[in-house]
Design a protein around this motif. Structure first.
Motif, PDB file in Angstrom:
ATOM      1  N   MET A 183       0.826  -1.205   0.000  1.00 11.98           N
ATOM      2  CA  MET A 183       0.000   0.000   0.000  1.00 11.98           C
ATOM      3  C   MET A 183       0.867   1.264   0.000  1.00 11.98           C
ATOM      4  N   VAL A 184       1.973   1.225   0.752  1.00 12.35           N
ATOM      5  CA  VAL A 184       2.877   2.378   0.791  1.00 12.35           C
ATOM      6  C   VAL A 184       3.439   2.659  -0.596  1.00 12.35           C
ATOM      7  N   PHE A 185       3.890   1.611  -1.286  1.00 12.93           N
ATOM      8  CA  PHE A 185       4.457   1.814  -2.622  1.00 12.93           C
ATOM      9  C   PHE A 185       3.369   2.158  -3.641  1.00 12.93           C
ATOM     10  N   PHE A 186       2.144   1.653  -3.412  1.00 11.19           N
ATOM     11  CA  PHE A 186       1.032   2.076  -4.258  1.00 11.19           C
ATOM     12  C   PHE A 186       0.818   3.583  -4.121  1.00 11.19           C
ATOM     13  N   CYS A 187       0.847   4.071  -2.882  1.00  8.83           N
ATOM     14  CA  CYS A 187       0.677   5.503  -2.633  1.00  8.83           C
ATOM     15  C   CYS A 187       1.812   6.300  -3.266  1.00  8.83           C
ATOM     16  N   LEU A 188       3.039   5.804  -3.141  1.00  6.33           N
ATOM     17  CA  LEU A 188       4.175   6.492  -3.747  1.00  6.33           C
ATOM     18  C   LEU A 188       4.001   6.554  -5.262  1.00  6.33           C
ATOM     19  N   GLY A 189       3.611   5.428  -5.862  1.00  4.22           N
ATOM     20  CA  GLY A 189       3.381   5.407  -7.306  1.00  4.22           C
ATOM     21  C   GLY A 189       2.270   6.352  -7.712  1.00  4.22           C
ATOM     22  N   ALA A 190       1.169   6.361  -6.939  1.00  3.40           N
ATOM     23  CA  ALA A 190       0.046   7.249  -7.256  1.00  3.40           C
ATOM     24  C   ALA A 190       0.467   8.706  -7.161  1.00  3.40           C
ATOM     25  N   ALA A 191       1.270   9.032  -6.137  1.00  2.30           N
ATOM     26  CA  ALA A 191       1.726  10.414  -5.978  1.00  2.30           C
ATOM     27  C   ALA A 191       2.604  10.846  -7.149  1.00  2.30           C
ATOM     28  N   ILE A 192       3.548   9.987  -7.532  1.00  3.26           N
ATOM     29  CA  ILE A 192       4.438  10.319  -8.650  1.00  3.26           C
ATOM     30  C   ILE A 192       3.641  10.483  -9.935  1.00  3.26           C
ATOM     31  N   LEU A 193       2.750   9.525 -10.209  1.00  2.00           N
ATOM     32  CA  LEU A 193       1.959   9.581 -11.434  1.00  2.00           C
ATOM     33  C   LEU A 193       1.137  10.864 -11.502  1.00  2.00           C
ATOM     34  N   ASN A 194       0.486  11.208 -10.404  1.00  2.00           N
ATOM     35  CA  ASN A 194      -0.425  12.351 -10.435  1.00  2.00           C
ATOM     36  C   ASN A 194       0.295  13.688 -10.365  1.00  2.00           C
ATOM     37  N   VAL A 195       1.497  13.714  -9.808  1.00  2.00           N
ATOM     38  CA  VAL A 195       2.319  14.916  -9.938  1.00  2.00           C
ATOM     39  C   VAL A 195       2.643  15.142 -11.412  1.00  2.00           C
ATOM     40  N   VAL A 201      -4.472  10.540  -1.693  1.00  2.00           N
ATOM     41  CA  VAL A 201      -3.383   9.632  -1.352  1.00  2.00           C
ATOM     42  C   VAL A 201      -3.001   9.741   0.131  1.00  2.00           C
ATOM     43  N   LEU A 202      -3.305  10.868   0.760  1.00  2.00           N
ATOM     44  CA  LEU A 202      -2.909  11.075   2.160  1.00  2.00           C
ATOM     45  C   LEU A 202      -3.659  10.152   3.123  1.00  2.00           C
ATOM     46  N   PRO A 203      -5.009  10.066   3.076  1.00  2.00           N
ATOM     47  CA  PRO A 203      -5.673   9.106   3.961  1.00  2.00           C
ATOM     48  C   PRO A 203      -5.328   7.662   3.627  1.00  2.00           C
ATOM     49  N   TYR A 204      -5.073   7.373   2.359  1.00  3.11           N
ATOM     50  CA  TYR A 204      -4.686   6.012   1.972  1.00  3.11           C
ATOM     51  C   TYR A 204      -3.340   5.643   2.608  1.00  3.11           C
ATOM     52  N   LEU A 205      -2.402   6.586   2.590  1.00  4.16           N
ATOM     53  CA  LEU A 205      -1.096   6.345   3.195  1.00  4.16           C
ATOM     54  C   LEU A 205      -1.214   6.225   4.713  1.00  4.16           C
ATOM     55  N   ALA A 206      -2.079   7.046   5.320  1.00  2.00           N
ATOM     56  CA  ALA A 206      -2.310   6.938   6.758  1.00  2.00           C
ATOM     57  C   ALA A 206      -2.869   5.572   7.114  1.00  2.00           C
ATOM     58  N   ASP A 207      -3.766   5.065   6.290  1.00  2.00           N
ATOM     59  CA  ASP A 207      -4.333   3.735   6.504  1.00  2.00           C
ATOM     60  C   ASP A 207      -3.253   2.668   6.471  1.00  2.00           C
ATOM     61  N   ALA A 208      -2.330   2.776   5.504  1.00  2.00           N
ATOM     62  CA  ALA A 208      -1.242   1.794   5.403  1.00  2.00           C
ATOM     63  C   ALA A 208      -0.407   1.782   6.678  1.00  2.00           C
ATOM     64  N   ARG A 250      -6.762  18.683 -14.569  1.00  2.00           N
ATOM     65  CA  ARG A 250      -6.053  18.791 -13.290  1.00  2.00           C
ATOM     66  C   ARG A 250      -6.941  18.484 -12.092  1.00  2.00           C
ATOM     67  N   TRP A 251      -8.255  18.541 -12.246  1.00  2.00           N
ATOM     68  CA  TRP A 251      -9.103  18.179 -11.105  1.00  2.00           C
ATOM     69  C   TRP A 251      -8.981  16.698 -10.784  1.00  2.00           C
ATOM     70  N   ILE A 252      -8.680  15.867 -11.796  1.00  2.00           N
ATOM     71  CA  ILE A 252      -8.509  14.432 -11.546  1.00  2.00           C
ATOM     72  C   ILE A 252      -7.214  14.174 -10.782  1.00  2.00           C
ATOM     73  N   SER A 253      -6.101  14.721 -11.277  1.00  2.00           N
ATOM     74  CA  SER A 253      -4.816  14.494 -10.614  1.00  2.00           C
ATOM     75  C   SER A 253      -4.749  15.209  -9.263  1.00  2.00           C
ATOM     76  N   GLY A 254      -5.376  16.382  -9.156  1.00  2.00           N
ATOM     77  CA  GLY A 254      -5.398  17.083  -7.867  1.00  2.00           C
ATOM     78  C   GLY A 254      -6.164  16.297  -6.821  1.00  2.00           C
ATOM     79  N   TRP A 255      -7.284  15.736  -7.221  1.00  2.00           N
ATOM     80  CA  TRP A 255      -8.073  14.871  -6.332  1.00  2.00           C
ATOM     81  C   TRP A 255      -7.217  13.719  -5.832  1.00  2.00           C
ATOM     82  N   ALA A 256      -6.461  13.095  -6.726  1.00  2.00           N
ATOM     83  CA  ALA A 256      -5.626  11.954  -6.340  1.00  2.00           C
ATOM     84  C   ALA A 256      -4.558  12.362  -5.331  1.00  2.00           C
ATOM     85  N   LEU A 257      -3.951  13.522  -5.522  1.00  2.00           N
ATOM     86  CA  LEU A 257      -2.882  13.963  -4.630  1.00  2.00           C
ATOM     87  C   LEU A 257      -3.414  14.248  -3.219  1.00  2.00           C
ATOM     88  N   ILE A 258      -4.674  14.620  -3.113  1.00  2.00           N
ATOM     89  CA  ILE A 258      -5.291  14.789  -1.796  1.00  2.00           C
ATOM     90  C   ILE A 258      -5.691  13.428  -1.217  1.00  2.00           C
TER      91      ILE A 258
END
Length: 210
Positions: free
Chosen positions: A121-133, A153-160, A143-151
């Motif tokens: 999950m951590v590496f999934f979040c890292l990949g999602a962050a890189i992709l959406n940046v 990703v934070l609760p997803y990473l907290a969950d991991a 940009r609303w799609i990638s901006g949504w993802a960058l926000i």
């Protein structure tokens, strides 16, 4: 159909496949007998998910590297490590089917549940962050799609992190609340790629309607 549009549709289909297989595997590999038929089917779903995930970076790389090759390579590495950590989820059920001692199976599955699953999950979040940046900076999608993802990703990473350190059960209601925003975003991105594809951009240009 251009190669670029074909790539977008392939990536969209792979995102859908990976997510669908992941959801089914989570249901089948929930708490229960690791030697059961559902668990074995769940292991197969994990394998399908892993293959789909592994195919996404090579298809995306030629497009992403036009905007930042280092980040594009980082995306490949992050998703590869995610796959490496996901694959052991197939081991427990297969060991059970092969007649391995229950104690060994419990150790393998327990180790995966505690470290392998949240680690992936951590590496999934890292990949999602890189992709959406990259998507946000390049304007390949709105940009609303990638901006949504960058926000999201934070609760997803907290969950991991909470799952990894035993503060949260991986099948709890809170877990679902934390991961759904990013999972939903990925399906929106997949739908966009399947129907609209990538925008024609140059370095530093924003999304352009076609």
């Amino acid at each position: 159909m251009t190669i670029r549009k074909t790539s977008a549709r392939v990536v969209g289909a792979l995102f859908v496949t990976a997510t669908a297989a992941g959801v089914v595997s989570a249901v089948l590999l929930g708490p229960g007998d690791q030697a059961s038929t559902p668990a074995s089917a769940g292991a197969l779903m994990v394998l399908i998910m892993a293959v789909a995930i592994a195919m996404i970076p090579p298809v995306l790389f030629p497009i992403l590297k036009e905007h930042n090759e280092a980040l594009a390579l980082g995306y490949v590495v992050a998703r590869t490590l995610e796959v490496v950590l996901v694959l052991p989820a197939t081991v427990g059920p297969l060991m059970s089917l092969s007649g391995a001692p229950d104690d060994i199976v419990r150790i393998v599955t327990g180790t995966y549940d505690v470290w392998g699953h949240p680690g992936s999950m951590v590496f999934f979040c890292l990949g999602a962050a890189i992709l959406n940046v990259l998507l946000f900076r390049s304007g390949l999608v709105p940009r609303w799609i990638s901006g949504w993802a960058l926000i999201a990703v934070l609760p997803y990473l907290a969950d991991a992190g909470l799952v990894m350190f035993g503060a949260l059960a991986p099948f709890s209601a809170i877990h679902s609340v934390l991961v759904i925003p990013l999972a939903l975003n990925e399906m929106v991105l997949a739908g966009w790629l399947l129907t609209r594809g990538f925008a024609v951009t140059t370095a530093g240009a924003g999304y352009k309607r076609r």
